[in-house]
Design a protein around this motif. Structure first.
Motif, short mmCIF file in Angstrom:
data_model
loop_
_atom_site.label_atom_id
_atom_site.label_comp_id
_atom_site.label_asym_id
_atom_site.label_seq_id
_atom_site.Cartn_x
_atom_site.Cartn_y
_atom_site.Cartn_z
N ALA A 41 0.85 -1.19 0.00
CA ALA A 41 0.00 0.00 0.00
C ALA A 41 0.89 1.23 0.00
N LEU A 42 0.73 2.07 -1.02
CA LEU A 42 1.47 3.33 -1.10
C LEU A 42 0.52 4.42 -0.59
N LEU A 43 0.64 4.70 0.69
CA LEU A 43 -0.35 5.52 1.40
C LEU A 43 0.05 6.98 1.48
N ASP A 44 -0.84 7.85 1.05
CA ASP A 44 -0.67 9.26 1.36
C ASP A 44 -0.87 9.44 2.86
N LEU A 45 -0.42 10.55 3.40
CA LEU A 45 -0.52 10.77 4.85
C LEU A 45 -1.60 11.80 5.20
N ASP A 46 -1.38 13.07 4.78
CA ASP A 46 -2.34 14.12 5.12
C ASP A 46 -3.69 13.83 4.47
N GLY A 47 -4.71 13.69 5.31
CA GLY A 47 -6.04 13.42 4.80
C GLY A 47 -6.37 11.95 4.63
N VAL A 48 -5.38 11.09 4.87
CA VAL A 48 -5.58 9.64 4.73
C VAL A 48 -5.30 8.93 6.05
N VAL A 49 -4.09 9.14 6.58
CA VAL A 49 -3.70 8.54 7.86
C VAL A 49 -3.96 9.50 9.01
N TYR A 50 -3.66 10.78 8.79
CA TYR A 50 -3.91 11.77 9.83
C TYR A 50 -4.32 13.09 9.23
N ALA A 51 -4.87 13.95 10.08
CA ALA A 51 -5.22 15.32 9.71
C ALA A 51 -4.83 16.21 10.88
N TYR B 261 4.56 4.88 3.20
CA TYR B 261 3.88 6.17 3.32
C TYR B 261 4.51 7.15 2.33
N VAL B 262 3.72 7.59 1.37
CA VAL B 262 4.21 8.39 0.25
C VAL B 262 3.53 9.74 0.30
N THR B 263 4.30 10.76 0.63
CA THR B 263 3.70 12.07 0.87
C THR B 263 4.39 13.16 0.08
N ASN B 264 3.60 14.10 -0.40
CA ASN B 264 4.14 15.29 -1.05
C ASN B 264 4.66 16.31 -0.04
N ASP C 145 12.55 10.15 9.29
CA ASP C 145 12.58 9.60 10.64
C ASP C 145 11.58 10.30 11.55
N ALA C 146 11.36 11.60 11.36
CA ALA C 146 10.37 12.32 12.17
C ALA C 146 8.96 11.88 11.82
N VAL C 147 8.69 11.66 10.52
CA VAL C 147 7.37 11.19 10.10
C VAL C 147 7.13 9.78 10.65
N ALA C 148 8.13 8.92 10.56
CA ALA C 148 8.00 7.56 11.06
C ALA C 148 7.73 7.55 12.57
N GLU C 149 8.39 8.43 13.29
CA GLU C 149 8.15 8.53 14.73
C GLU C 149 6.72 8.96 15.02
N HIS C 150 6.22 9.90 14.23
CA HIS C 150 4.85 10.37 14.40
C HIS C 150 3.86 9.24 14.16
N ILE C 151 4.03 8.49 13.08
CA ILE C 151 3.11 7.39 12.78
C ILE C 151 3.18 6.33 13.87
N SER C 152 4.40 6.08 14.37
CA SER C 152 4.57 5.10 15.45
C SER C 152 3.84 5.55 16.71
N VAL D 40 1.09 2.75 14.97
CA VAL D 40 1.55 1.85 13.91
C VAL D 40 3.07 1.96 13.82
N ALA D 41 3.78 0.96 14.36
CA ALA D 41 5.24 0.99 14.37
C ALA D 41 5.77 1.14 12.95
N THR D 42 6.60 2.16 12.74
CA THR D 42 7.06 2.52 11.40
C THR D 42 8.53 2.88 11.43
N GLU D 43 9.27 2.48 10.40
CA GLU D 43 10.68 2.83 10.24
C GLU D 43 10.83 3.95 9.22
N ALA D 44 11.94 4.68 9.31
CA ALA D 44 12.19 5.77 8.37
C ALA D 44 12.17 5.28 6.93
N ALA D 45 12.62 4.04 6.70
CA ALA D 45 12.65 3.50 5.34
C ALA D 45 11.27 3.29 4.76
N ASP D 46 10.24 3.31 5.61
CA ASP D 46 8.87 3.15 5.14
C ASP D 46 8.26 4.45 4.64
#
Length: 344
Positions: free
Chosen positions: A23-33, A57-60, A67-74, A78-84
């Motif tokens: 899943a190539l997921l957008d973030l703003d408006g999909v996972v969080y707002a 997680y694929v974001t514009n 790493d900051a985005v991954a920490e936020h999602i975690s 949802v445990a997330t690595e920077a490579a995701d």
């Protein structure tokens, strides 16, 4: 390779989380707002991953480094690595690195995400047009970005250096509503200079290339809330897409979508990844989904039936009627009454 014009949402007997490998997921408006998780997002992501689907997680939004985005999602659950995390800063940094020698200075108008991505590609971020930059790169810098940063960009561009933009999304969804995005800031510089930037983010090919290079996805599903970035990006890349109605796009915009903005699937939120998708079939001179039959007649889109059909089934049927009527164009039929029946 682009997909042919779509005239209706597709069905799937198989749950999307097992039909696709990534899943190539957008973030703003999909996972969080506004930083807060959207309803059902966390549970849906965990369920999809448990079923074997890779989450990327694929974001514009180029404001924060991966790493900051991954920490936020975690932190959301949802445990997330920077490579995701793949962002438009990485895509634009690769684009710049392919045109400039290693070690080149690049004037940054934006956030830390751009600086991290440039360093990853062997480029040196600088802060002023007086630092003799070889290029200017502009990305979303958050609501506190000083006006003077735009002036620095203009000074450098006026000297003839190339200008790059991470993306040109005019808006960005937040906790309080829709706010100006990087595209609005790019317009400020464009108006002042008359220049045109090279753009890397969705829906353009550099972002899709970056995503595939970093994820190795074989059968990806793009999941997004925007027709003009997420869905068009999937169309341009020749891959399937799921539109969720938790962000920018509403039902009226979806019905008026031109071919490149028509998603493969439509659902309310990320729970749509966990299930199959209902078929839309031709029936009674129109299109049927669930308990609803939609047709284009008398200058408007009409909706008959109901039964046990959900409002989303009605919307899927309306999409088929609208897109078929429009062909390769845009449907201009009035859909107000039909959408009112659905509460949309």
């Amino acid at each position: 390779m682009s997909q042919p014009s779509r005239t209706r949402p597709e069905g799937s007997a198989q749950a999307l989380m097992t039909a696709y490998d990534t899943a190539l997921l957008d973030l703003d408006g999909v996972v969080y707002a506004g930083g807060e998780a959207i309803g059902y997002a966390v549970g849906s992501l965990l369920a999809a991953r448990s079923a074997g689907m890779r989450l990327a997680y694929v974001t514009n939004n180029a404001l924060r480094p991966p790493d900051a985005v991954a920490e936020h999602i975690s932190e959301l659950g949802v445990a997330t690595e920077a490579a995701d995390v793949i962002n438009s800063a990485q895509a634009v940094a690769r684009l710049i690195s392919e045109q400039l020698p290693a070690g080149s200075r690049v004037l940054v108008i934006g956030g830390e995400g751009l600086r991290v991505a440039l360093r990853e590609r062997g480029l040196e971020p600088v802060e002023s047009a007086e630092d003799d930059p070889a290029a200017v790169v502009q990305g979303y810098g958050g609501p506190e970005l000083p006006w003077g940063r735009f002036a620095e960009a203009c000074y450098a561009i006026a000297r003839g250096v190339p200008w790059f933009a991470s993306n040109t999304d005019l808006t960005i969804p937040g906790a309080r509503g829709i706010a100006p995005g990087n595209g609005a800031a790019v317009e400020v510089v464009r108006i002042a200079t008359g220049a045109e930037p090279q753009v890397a983010g969705k829906p353009l090919p550099p972002m899709h290339r970056e995503t595939i290079l970093r994820t190795g996805a074989v059968r990806p599903l793009v999941v997004g809330d925007r027709l003009d970035t997420d869905i068009e990006g999937a169309f341009n890349g020749g891959v399937d897409s799921l539109l969720v109605l938790t962000g920018v796009t509403d039902a009226a915009l979806l019905l008026a979508a031109p071919p490149e903005h028509r998603p493969t699937y439509v659902d309310a939120d990320l729970r749509g990844m966990l299930t199959g998708q209902p078929e839309v079939t031709e029936a009674s001179g129109g299109f049927r989904c669930g308990g609803w039959t939609a047709s284009a007649r008398g200058g408007e889109l009409t909706l008959d039936g109901a039964g046990d059909g959900s409002p989303l089934d009605g919307l899927r049927a309306l999409c088929a009627a609208a897109w078929t009527h429009a062909g390769d164009g845009v449907c201009g039929l009035d859909a107000g009454k039909a959408l009112s029946r659905l509460g949309l």
